[in-house]
Scaffold this active site. Structure first.
Site, PDB file in Angstrom:
ATOM      1  N   VAL A  77      -0.303 120.170  60.687  1.00 30.00           N
ATOM      2  CA  VAL A  77      -0.686 120.818  61.945  1.00 30.00           C
ATOM      3  C   VAL A  77      -1.580 119.855  62.719  1.00 30.00           C
ATOM      4  CG1 VAL A  77      -1.910 122.789  62.949  1.00 30.00           C
ATOM      5  CG2 VAL A  77      -0.552 123.092  60.855  1.00 30.00           C
ATOM      6  N   CYS A  78      -1.228 119.595  63.968  1.00 30.86           N
ATOM      7  CA  CYS A  78      -2.015 118.660  64.787  1.00 30.86           C
ATOM      8  C   CYS A  78      -3.449 119.168  64.899  1.00 30.86           C
ATOM      9  CB  CYS A  78      -1.406 118.522  66.175  1.00 30.86           C
ATOM     10  SG  CYS A  78      -2.406 117.492  67.270  1.00 30.86           S
ATOM     11  N   ILE A  79      -4.385 118.358  64.445  1.00 29.79           N
ATOM     12  CA  ILE A  79      -5.766 118.827  64.365  1.00 29.79           C
ATOM     13  C   ILE A  79      -6.373 119.073  65.748  1.00 29.79           C
ATOM     14  CG2 ILE A  79      -6.705 116.463  64.173  1.00 29.79           C
ATOM     15  CD1 ILE A  79      -8.773 117.634  62.182  1.00 29.79           C
ATOM     16  N   ALA A  82      -4.923 122.221  67.142  1.00 31.06           N
ATOM     17  CA  ALA A  82      -5.290 123.380  66.336  1.00 31.06           C
ATOM     18  C   ALA A  82      -6.732 123.833  66.591  1.00 31.06           C
ATOM     19  CB  ALA A  82      -5.085 123.073  64.857  1.00 31.06           C
TER      20      ALA A  82
END
Lengths: 130, 121, 93, 93, 121, 130
Positions: A77-79, A82
């Site tokens: 998940v793209c930090i 997110a």
């Protein structure tokens, strides 16, 4: 063949997340590999530990988690996407001094570089967008 | 390099109304940092990102145009725009924050065919 | 008297057409967010329909000098006032 | 050889036009999600371009009997195979 | 009743691709439960919600058409569709899961003017 | 005049949530009342307690919360839309046996009926959609 998937849509709001999941199932059933599934934009909500759809509806976060466990998938998940949207792991919750975290087990937060890396090291990158 | 691919980022959305334009740009910048060759194509409403004079402080967003104008500094120099999209909106190079190569339909089709990875936003 | 808001660019032609078809005299069309790009070209509106664009969105997108004639710019206060002066608000998105 | 996927209905004319403009011989256009509605009317595609629609989406929307001639239906396995048989996938959304 | 308003729900999106159509329907049903007069207008791609023969099990969604066909049982009987939207898609009453009144442009404008609250989805 | 707002868009992903917030500020500044702000669809993410945007970006959930505190606003998040999308209060977290909850203080989960009620009891309902 080795696929990576870019999921750019949230469950429930857009069908694209469900299409991506079905694609992953079909690819694995045919013996292909999945190098990584990268969740970007609203797609970060696929990694929610708290999503609680009614029992007669599809629980995509739970399905992704189960699929990842069965096939040792890398669910990233793209930090940056997110944390803006309120999807945090324990580390980020500490960093931002938030009272809890909600990234589902089986997913991990990492940088957008993981998308570039996935594209480089996969035979095909397929985007499921909204 | 065996582990190198050419990337084409197609950015089709106008700035500010949604996060698509910002996400396309971040993807391009990150890919460039990974030392992959990156081209960007502005198509449809995406050409509106290139307009001079953006002042998004009043909508509490960062200036996308300012970041776009820095692309050449990140070695993203292959910047294209759909010629039809510019013409339909009455835009010429003078209206834009940085130089882009206009492409016709055949040019866009060739651009896609000549890149390993195509990412649409 | 209806206030109509529209927040999508003119490339969403089907939405713009349906919105314009719904306008009648004494209505106002407020363009906001990406909808302000509809103010670049002149819109063919029915007689007696006022067309305004939201100032913050016009400035954000750098199109203040490019608005078609006849389109007024209002700020957020003006948006609120428009809501008061019309009997209902229909949002096209 | 590029596989193009399209998931928006034909009312998003600007997207459909740009997608079609990008197609060249030996490319395939896969219609999925709301994109399968593009299969209701015949699309004018360049010579040598195959057009397919995703079975689950065609069934969901009740349009199996209404597809224009020349449009094939593929299931999820067929989608995966198309990805294998083309060198890249471009997604229009 | 002093505390009663007439509601018009305009549903413009196709089914299944996004949650808009479902949300419009849930809003209409809830408003009807509150004993407010509710009309629904299907416009643009929204008329595609009315097509017979939907089988969304394969995309793991509930059948929207089946719920729509129950609207009259919830006393939502004022159902309208944009005549142009139907004609553009080659749809006639026989193709639809329930009867709807086709409206032209003037009819739609009048419908909006005749309701207190207009909710677009 | 008494307004209600329907917010149908998430922060960051769509500008509409920010427009709604600016509208609320302008209306209150002019002395109008806001009967309710109802968050529906992806708008439920405005009620996230975990959203952690970078410091130079707008933190809409925090701003809504502060505005509500200052003006005693009724911020209602559609419960059905929220639980599907992983926005839970303590009650729903218990009901669905989830390890945490993430609805921000100042927001409350309630049914879609609160939207109908808001429309009935306000002079104007304004939708901010995506």
């Amino acid at each position: 063949m080795n696929f990576s998937l870019l999921v750019y849509a949230a469950p429930h709001s857009r069908q694209a997340a469900e299409t991506a999941y079905r694609f992953a199932v079909a690819a694995l059933a045919q013996g292909h590999g999945i190098h990584r599934v990268f969740f970007y934009g609203d797609g970060v909500h696929n990694g929610s530990a708290l999503a609680s759809p009614p029992q007669d509806e599809c629980d995509l976060p739970a399905r992704w988690q189960a699929l990842a466990k069965e096939h040792e998938l890398d669910l990233v998940v793209c930090i940056a996407a997110a944390v803006r949207r309120g999807v945090l792991d324990a580390n980020e919750a500490r960093r931002y001094e938030k009272p809890g975290h909600n990234l589902r087990e089986g997913f991990e937060l990492s940088g957008l570089g993981q998308l570039a890396e996935a594209a480089i090291h996969s035979d095909r990158l397929i985007t499921f967008g909204a | 390099m065996s582990h190198s691919k050419t990337f084409l980022i197609i950015s089709r959305r106008p700035p500010y109304g949604s996060s698509h334009a910002r996400d396309a740009l971040d993807t391009a910048l990150t890919t460039a940092v990974f030392e992959q060759p990156v081209a960007m194509l502005f198509q449809g409403d995406g050409v509106l990102q290139l307009l001079k004079g953006q002042e998004p402080a009043a909508v509490r967003q960062k200036n996308l145009g300012a970041t776009l104008s820095a692309l050449p500094m990140y070695d993203i120099e292959n910047l294209y725009a759909c010629a039809d999209a510019l013409a339909q909106r009455g835009l010429t190079q003078d209206d834009l924050i940085l130089p882009v190569q206009p492409l016709d339909r055949a040019g866009i089709a060739a651009l896609i065919r000549n890149h390993d990875v195509v990412l649409n936003f | 008297m209806t206030l109509h808001t529209l927040n999508r660019p003119p490339s969403d032609r089907a939405l713009l057409d349906d919105c314009i078809a719904a306008l009648v005299a004494d209505d106002t069309l407020l363009l906001l967010e990406d909808g302000v790009y509809c103010a670049l070209a002149g819109l063919e509106l029915p007689a007696g329909v006022r067309c305004v664009a939201l100032a913050a969105d016009v400035a954000a997108r750098g199109i203040g000098d490019r608005l078609a004639t006849g389109i007024e710019v209002v700020d957020d206060i003006g948006f609120v006032e428009l809501c008061c002066h019309h009997s209902r608000v229909a949002s096209w998105f």
